[in-house]
Scaffold this motif. Structure first.
Motif, PDB file in Angstrom:
ATOM      1  N   TYR A   6      18.580  22.277  73.495  1.00  0.00           N
ATOM      2  CA  TYR A   6      19.568  22.497  72.438  1.00  0.00           C
ATOM      3  C   TYR A   6      19.409  21.334  71.457  1.00  0.00           C
ATOM      4  O   TYR A   6      19.947  20.249  71.656  1.00  0.00           O
ATOM      5  N   ASN A   7      18.662  21.569  70.384  1.00  0.00           N
ATOM      6  CA  ASN A   7      18.239  20.488  69.490  1.00  0.00           C
ATOM      7  C   ASN A   7      19.211  20.323  68.335  1.00  0.00           C
ATOM      8  O   ASN A   7      19.237  21.134  67.407  1.00  0.00           O
ATOM      9  N   PHE A   8      19.998  19.239  68.366  1.00  0.00           N
ATOM     10  CA  PHE A   8      20.928  18.915  67.290  1.00  0.00           C
ATOM     11  C   PHE A   8      20.520  17.633  66.571  1.00  0.00           C
ATOM     12  O   PHE A   8      21.351  16.941  65.998  1.00  0.00           O
ATOM     13  N   ASN A   9      19.227  17.311  66.589  1.00  0.00           N
ATOM     14  CA  ASN A   9      18.734  16.121  65.907  1.00  0.00           C
ATOM     15  C   ASN A   9      18.991  16.202  64.407  1.00  0.00           C
ATOM     16  O   ASN A   9      18.906  17.275  63.794  1.00  0.00           O
ATOM     17  N   ALA A  10      19.240  15.031  63.806  1.00  0.00           N
ATOM     18  CA  ALA A  10      19.587  14.980  62.385  1.00  0.00           C
ATOM     19  C   ALA A  10      18.366  14.970  61.479  1.00  0.00           C
ATOM     20  O   ALA A  10      18.483  15.194  60.283  1.00  0.00           O
ATOM     21  N   MET A 334      30.000  10.826  67.542  1.00  0.00           N
ATOM     22  CA  MET A 334      29.183  12.000  67.826  1.00  0.00           C
ATOM     23  C   MET A 334      28.809  12.727  66.539  1.00  0.00           C
ATOM     24  O   MET A 334      29.578  12.729  65.575  1.00  0.00           O
ATOM     25  N   ARG A 335      27.631  13.359  66.580  1.00  0.00           N
ATOM     26  CA  ARG A 335      27.193  14.165  65.442  1.00  0.00           C
ATOM     27  C   ARG A 335      26.326  15.307  65.946  1.00  0.00           C
ATOM     28  O   ARG A 335      25.382  15.092  66.712  1.00  0.00           O
ATOM     29  N   ALA A 336      26.642  16.505  65.500  1.00  0.00           N
ATOM     30  CA  ALA A 336      25.818  17.686  65.789  1.00  0.00           C
ATOM     31  C   ALA A 336      25.270  18.208  64.469  1.00  0.00           C
ATOM     32  O   ALA A 336      26.039  18.606  63.590  1.00  0.00           O
ATOM     33  N   SER A 337      23.952  18.176  64.312  1.00  0.00           N
ATOM     34  CA  SER A 337      23.321  18.671  63.092  1.00  0.00           C
ATOM     35  C   SER A 337      22.912  20.120  63.294  1.00  0.00           C
ATOM     36  O   SER A 337      22.108  20.431  64.170  1.00  0.00           O
ATOM     37  N   THR A 338      23.490  20.980  62.482  1.00  0.00           N
ATOM     38  CA  THR A 338      23.382  22.429  62.689  1.00  0.00           C
ATOM     39  C   THR A 338      22.586  23.083  61.558  1.00  0.00           C
ATOM     40  O   THR A 338      23.059  24.025  60.924  1.00  0.00           O
ATOM     41  N   TYR A 339      21.406  22.584  61.313  1.00  0.00           N
ATOM     42  CA  TYR A 339      20.579  23.096  60.228  1.00  0.00           C
ATOM     43  C   TYR A 339      20.223  24.565  60.440  1.00  0.00           C
ATOM     44  O   TYR A 339      20.462  25.133  61.504  1.00  0.00           O
ATOM     45  N   SER A 346      22.793  27.978  70.456  1.00  0.00           N
ATOM     46  CA  SER A 346      22.900  26.546  70.728  1.00  0.00           C
ATOM     47  C   SER A 346      24.282  26.022  70.363  1.00  0.00           C
ATOM     48  O   SER A 346      24.867  25.206  71.095  1.00  0.00           O
ATOM     49  N   CYS A 347      24.812  26.487  69.242  1.00  0.00           N
ATOM     50  CA  CYS A 347      26.150  26.062  68.824  1.00  0.00           C
ATOM     51  C   CYS A 347      27.220  26.615  69.773  1.00  0.00           C
ATOM     52  O   CYS A 347      28.206  25.929  70.076  1.00  0.00           O
ATOM     53  N   LYS A 348      27.024  27.832  70.227  1.00  0.00           N
ATOM     54  CA  LYS A 348      27.962  28.425  71.199  1.00  0.00           C
ATOM     55  C   LYS A 348      27.942  27.630  72.501  1.00  0.00           C
ATOM     56  O   LYS A 348      29.000  27.334  73.082  1.00  0.00           O
ATOM     57  N   ALA A 349      26.740  27.254  72.936  1.00  0.00           N
ATOM     58  CA  ALA A 349      26.629  26.468  74.164  1.00  0.00           C
ATOM     59  C   ALA A 349      27.296  25.107  74.009  1.00  0.00           C
ATOM     60  O   ALA A 349      27.959  24.617  74.940  1.00  0.00           O
ATOM     61  N   LEU A 350      27.162  24.496  72.843  1.00  0.00           N
ATOM     62  CA  LEU A 350      27.803  23.191  72.616  1.00  0.00           C
ATOM     63  C   LEU A 350      29.313  23.324  72.617  1.00  0.00           C
ATOM     64  O   LEU A 350      30.020  22.501  73.225  1.00  0.00           O
ATOM     65  N   ALA A 351      29.832  24.345  71.940  1.00  0.00           N
ATOM     66  CA  ALA A 351      31.284  24.545  71.921  1.00  0.00           C
ATOM     67  C   ALA A 351      31.817  24.748  73.340  1.00  0.00           C
ATOM     68  O   ALA A 351      32.880  24.210  73.706  1.00  0.00           O
ATOM     69  N   GLU A 352      31.100  25.502  74.141  1.00  0.00           N
ATOM     70  CA  GLU A 352      31.527  25.730  75.527  1.00  0.00           C
ATOM     71  C   GLU A 352      31.473  24.433  76.329  1.00  0.00           C
ATOM     72  O   GLU A 352      32.380  24.158  77.132  1.00  0.00           O
ATOM     73  N   PHE A 353      30.430  23.637  76.115  1.00  0.00           N
ATOM     74  CA  PHE A 353      30.348  22.353  76.804  1.00  0.00           C
ATOM     75  C   PHE A 353      31.501  21.440  76.387  1.00  0.00           C
ATOM     76  O   PHE A 353      32.113  20.765  77.233  1.00  0.00           O
ATOM     77  N   MET A 354      31.806  21.421  75.096  1.00  0.00           N
ATOM     78  CA  MET A 354      32.896  20.571  74.599  1.00  0.00           C
ATOM     79  C   MET A 354      34.228  20.981  75.221  1.00  0.00           C
ATOM     80  O   MET A 354      35.030  20.121  75.632  1.00  0.00           O
ATOM     81  N   ASN A 355      34.483  22.276  75.299  1.00  0.00           N
ATOM     82  CA  ASN A 355      35.740  22.743  75.898  1.00  0.00           C
ATOM     83  C   ASN A 355      35.809  22.409  77.386  1.00  0.00           C
ATOM     84  O   ASN A 355      36.864  21.984  77.895  1.00  0.00           O
ATOM     85  N   ASP A 356      34.698  22.565  78.071  1.00  0.00           N
ATOM     86  CA  ASP A 356      34.655  22.232  79.487  1.00  0.00           C
ATOM     87  C   ASP A 356      34.844  20.715  79.700  1.00  0.00           C
ATOM     88  O   ASP A 356      35.602  20.310  80.594  1.00  0.00           O
TER      89      ASP A 356
END
Length: 362
Positions: A6-10, A334-339, A346-356
């Motif tokens: 899940y690549n959120f590199n800037a 924290m920073r998530a780059s969503t280009y 990937s964004c859905k997986a991050l949101a789920e991880f954040m909620n968990d």
């Protein structure tokens, strides 16, 4: 390879998987010529076709009808910081800069070494949590130009709309949000963007420049630092970053094939909403670092209540396959780059991880 990160590199940042696969297939033998594109002359018909096609695709995607040149340059946006005042600021003129964060500040400091500058508006008082209102921007009638940074990659802020500077040229650094949404290019005299965030790999910088600006450039500068040099040669004055332009060409085709900029904006808003909702719905566990009306579609910044929790968040996220979520070294958090190339999944997986993570640590 069973699973991609899940690549959120800037930046350098995610590239479309389809593009990577096509590049892999063509790496050794480009279009049946028996060589890689990195091995052929930049004067060859094969490379000139790639170069010309990429320039035409940028014009098509942005709806540029006429009156502008698309140039492929080297040196990144950081070189543009110097080239712009060197070429377009005449003696006795001041250049206006809107200060919105780290990248705008770097552009200002570079320009200060070349000529007189003034801060046309600033978000510094808010800790760069907001983009200044368009009405706050001071446009001096005798200014050489007004410069804005469309999206602050580090702060996570973005212009929702662009200012009207009248007869004063508007210049925009769109490095981290170009092609994420439709843009009225006619508002700008010059747009520039390093490729390594939303266009392709590092090594090439796109400059979209209005014809009248080209005609008024300084003539005393070294050859490579004049925009006219690159315009007259179709960006082929010297050996270009061939492979970077080739990958950018594939990315541009991918954007077109997926519905163009209207579709990119719709997908980007859906993607980022997942993460912003996780922040806003956390009851204060996550704190957004930018005011809602200045939030970026490309770089989402947020904090957690303690340094210990933030370290734990990074550690656990990396164990789950997330990459690039640690904030810039100058600001932390924290920073998530969503280009464009970052998938919805990937964004859905991050949101789920954040909620968990919040449920386990809140």
């Amino acid at each position: 390879m069973t699973k991609r990160a899940y690549n959120f590199n800037a930046g350098p940042a995610a590239l479309p998987l389809e593009v990577l696969r096509q590049a892999q297939e063509e790496f050794v033998d480009f279009q049946g010529i028996g060589m890689s594109i990195m091995e052929i002359s930049h004067r060859s018909k094969q490379y000139e076709q790639v170069n010309d096609e990429a320039q035409a695709l940028i014009k098509e995607l942005l709806g540029i009808k006429s009156g502008y040149e698309v140039l492929f340059l080297q040196g990144g946006a950081s070189t543009q910081f110097a080239m712009i005042p060197m070429n377009f600021q005449k003696p006795g003129q001041a250049a206006g800069y809107v200060l919105t964060g780290s990248w705008a500040d770097k552009a200002i400091k570079e320009a200060q070494g070349i000529g007189e500058t003034y801060v046309a508006a600033s978000g510094q008082a808010s800790g760069f949590r907001r983009i200044p209102d368009l009405g706050e921007i001071e446009v001096r009638p005798d200014a050489a130009y007004v410069h804005i940074t469309s999206n602050e990659t580090i702060a996570g802020s973005q212009y929702a709309a662009y200012p009207d500077t009248g007869s004063v040229p508007l210049i925009g650094d769109l490095s981290s949000d170009i092609l994420c949404r439709p843009v009225d290019v006619s508002k700008f005299a010059l747009i520039y963007a390093g490729a390594q965030k939303n266009l392709g790999p590092s090594g090439v910088t796109v400059s979209i420049i209005r014809d009248d600006l080209l005609q008024n450039e300084a003539k005393h500068l070294p050859t490579m630092l004049r925009y006219g040099t690159h315009s007259k040669s179709k960006s082929l004055y010297n050996t270009p970053p061939v492979y970077s332009v080739y990958i950018m060409n594939l990315v541009l085709k991918w954007i077109k094939g997926n519905g163009g900029l209207e579709a990119m904006e719709r997908i980007n808003r859906d993607k980022t909403k997942l993460i912003y909702d996780a922040i806003d719905g956390s009851g204060g566990f996550y704190q957004g670092l930018v005011e809602a009306d200045s939030r970026s579609l490309m770089n989402i910044t947020f904090a957690i209540g303690s340094e210990e929790l933030e370290k734990k968040f990074i550690q656990e996220s990396e164990q789950q396959g997330f990459v690039g979520l640690k904030g810039h070294r100058d600001v932390g958090h924290m920073r998530a780059s969503t280009y464009n190339a970052v998938p919805y999944e990937s964004c859905k997986a991050l949101a789920e991880f954040m909620n968990d993570f919040r449920q386990r640590n809140g």
